[in-house]
Design a protein around this motif. Structure first.
Motif, PDB file in Angstrom:
ATOM      1  N   ASP A 118       0.850  -1.180   0.000  1.00 18.22           N
ATOM      2  CA  ASP A 118       0.000   0.000   0.000  1.00 18.22           C
ATOM      3  C   ASP A 118       0.893   1.241   0.000  1.00 18.22           C
ATOM      4  O   ASP A 118       2.115   1.151   0.047  1.00 18.22           O
ATOM      5  CB  ASP A 118      -0.963  -0.002   1.187  1.00 18.22           C
ATOM      6  CG  ASP A 118      -0.259   0.016   2.530  1.00 18.22           C
ATOM      7  OD1 ASP A 118       0.971  -0.038   2.564  1.00 18.22           O
ATOM      8  OD2 ASP A 118      -0.967   0.082   3.549  1.00 18.22           O
ATOM      9  N   GLU A 119       0.272   2.375  -0.058  1.00 15.51           N
ATOM     10  CA  GLU A 119       1.014   3.625  -0.184  1.00 15.51           C
ATOM     11  C   GLU A 119       1.919   3.885   1.022  1.00 15.51           C
ATOM     12  O   GLU A 119       3.046   4.373   0.871  1.00 15.51           O
ATOM     13  CB  GLU A 119       0.029   4.784  -0.355  1.00 15.51           C
ATOM     14  CG  GLU A 119       0.701   6.090  -0.692  1.00 15.51           C
ATOM     15  CD  GLU A 119      -0.308   7.179  -0.991  1.00 15.51           C
ATOM     16  OE1 GLU A 119      -0.015   8.328  -0.624  1.00 15.51           O
ATOM     17  OE2 GLU A 119      -1.359   6.886  -1.575  1.00 15.51           O
ATOM     18  N   ASP A 120       1.457   3.542   2.230  1.00 14.23           N
ATOM     19  CA  ASP A 120       2.266   3.751   3.430  1.00 14.23           C
ATOM     20  C   ASP A 120       3.535   2.904   3.422  1.00 14.23           C
ATOM     21  O   ASP A 120       4.609   3.371   3.807  1.00 14.23           O
ATOM     22  CB  ASP A 120       1.455   3.442   4.695  1.00 14.23           C
ATOM     23  CG  ASP A 120       0.360   4.461   4.933  1.00 14.23           C
ATOM     24  OD1 ASP A 120       0.507   5.613   4.460  1.00 14.23           O
ATOM     25  OD2 ASP A 120      -0.637   4.109   5.591  1.00 14.23           O
ATOM     26  N   LEU A 121       3.415   1.661   2.973  1.00 16.98           N
ATOM     27  CA  LEU A 121       4.579   0.788   2.910  1.00 16.98           C
ATOM     28  C   LEU A 121       5.592   1.322   1.899  1.00 16.98           C
ATOM     29  O   LEU A 121       6.797   1.323   2.156  1.00 16.98           O
ATOM     30  CB  LEU A 121       4.169  -0.641   2.550  1.00 16.98           C
ATOM     31  CG  LEU A 121       5.307  -1.652   2.435  1.00 16.98           C
ATOM     32  CD1 LEU A 121       6.080  -1.761   3.742  1.00 16.98           C
ATOM     33  CD2 LEU A 121       4.782  -3.007   2.011  1.00 16.98           C
ATOM     34  N   VAL A 122       5.119   1.795   0.774  1.00 16.48           N
ATOM     35  CA  VAL A 122       6.010   2.355  -0.238  1.00 16.48           C
ATOM     36  C   VAL A 122       6.731   3.592   0.310  1.00 16.48           C
ATOM     37  O   VAL A 122       7.933   3.776   0.083  1.00 16.48           O
ATOM     38  CB  VAL A 122       5.231   2.691  -1.536  1.00 16.48           C
ATOM     39  CG1 VAL A 122       6.095   3.457  -2.516  1.00 16.48           C
ATOM     40  CG2 VAL A 122       4.696   1.415  -2.171  1.00 16.48           C
TER      41      VAL A 122
END
Length: 145
Positions: free
Chosen positions: A3-7
């Motif tokens: 997801d965007e947070d992991l990226v």
């Protein structure tokens, strides 16, 4: 899965890694490693130590009952000392130690920013501070007796 947070976190780790690689500590380490790799005397000492270590490993199969036990043990220690005391090796090990301290500090800061309960290897010199006997960096308030 991603997801965007992991990226974002992965991008920030890349930035952190780049900062470490640009640090004086890391640059000193690379320079010392290059000097060690190019030092023919140090390499010769290391190869001599490795040959002695092979004999040591062979003798250790039989332990102190081997007839050459004492002589091989002493020779292996002597060869290791000769290598370890060579100036280029000493400088490399100092730079390596400083880099390890930096990495330990970064890991500790990251872990504690996530949670006080995140386990960090307490076997590092960073945690060998007086006052706490459990290796938690005095977070538990216990006293070494």
């Amino acid at each position: 899965m991603f997801d965007e947070d992991l990226v974002k976190v992965l991008d920030e780790t890349d930035v952190l890694a780049e900062m470490i690689q640009q640090s004086d500590i890391y640059q000193n380490y690379l320079s010392a490693k290059k000097n060690l790799d190019n030092d023919e005397v140090a390499q010769r000492y290391y190869l001599t130590f490795l040959k002695s270590k092979e004999q040591y490993d062979e003798v250790m199969r039989f332990g102190r009952y081997h007839p050459d036990y004492q002589a091989v043990m002493l020779e292996t220690r002597r060869q290791k000392r000769v290598y370890d005391m060579h100036e280029t090796v000493v400088i490399f090990k100092q730079c390596e130690y400083e880099l390890q301290l930096l990495l330990d500090e970064v890991v500790t800061i990251l872990a504690s920013s996530v949670s006080a309960h995140v386990k960090v290897d307490a076997g590092t010199p960073l945690f060998n501070q007086p006052g706490c006997g459990c290796g938690s960096g005095n977070a538990c308030q216990c006293q070494k007796r």
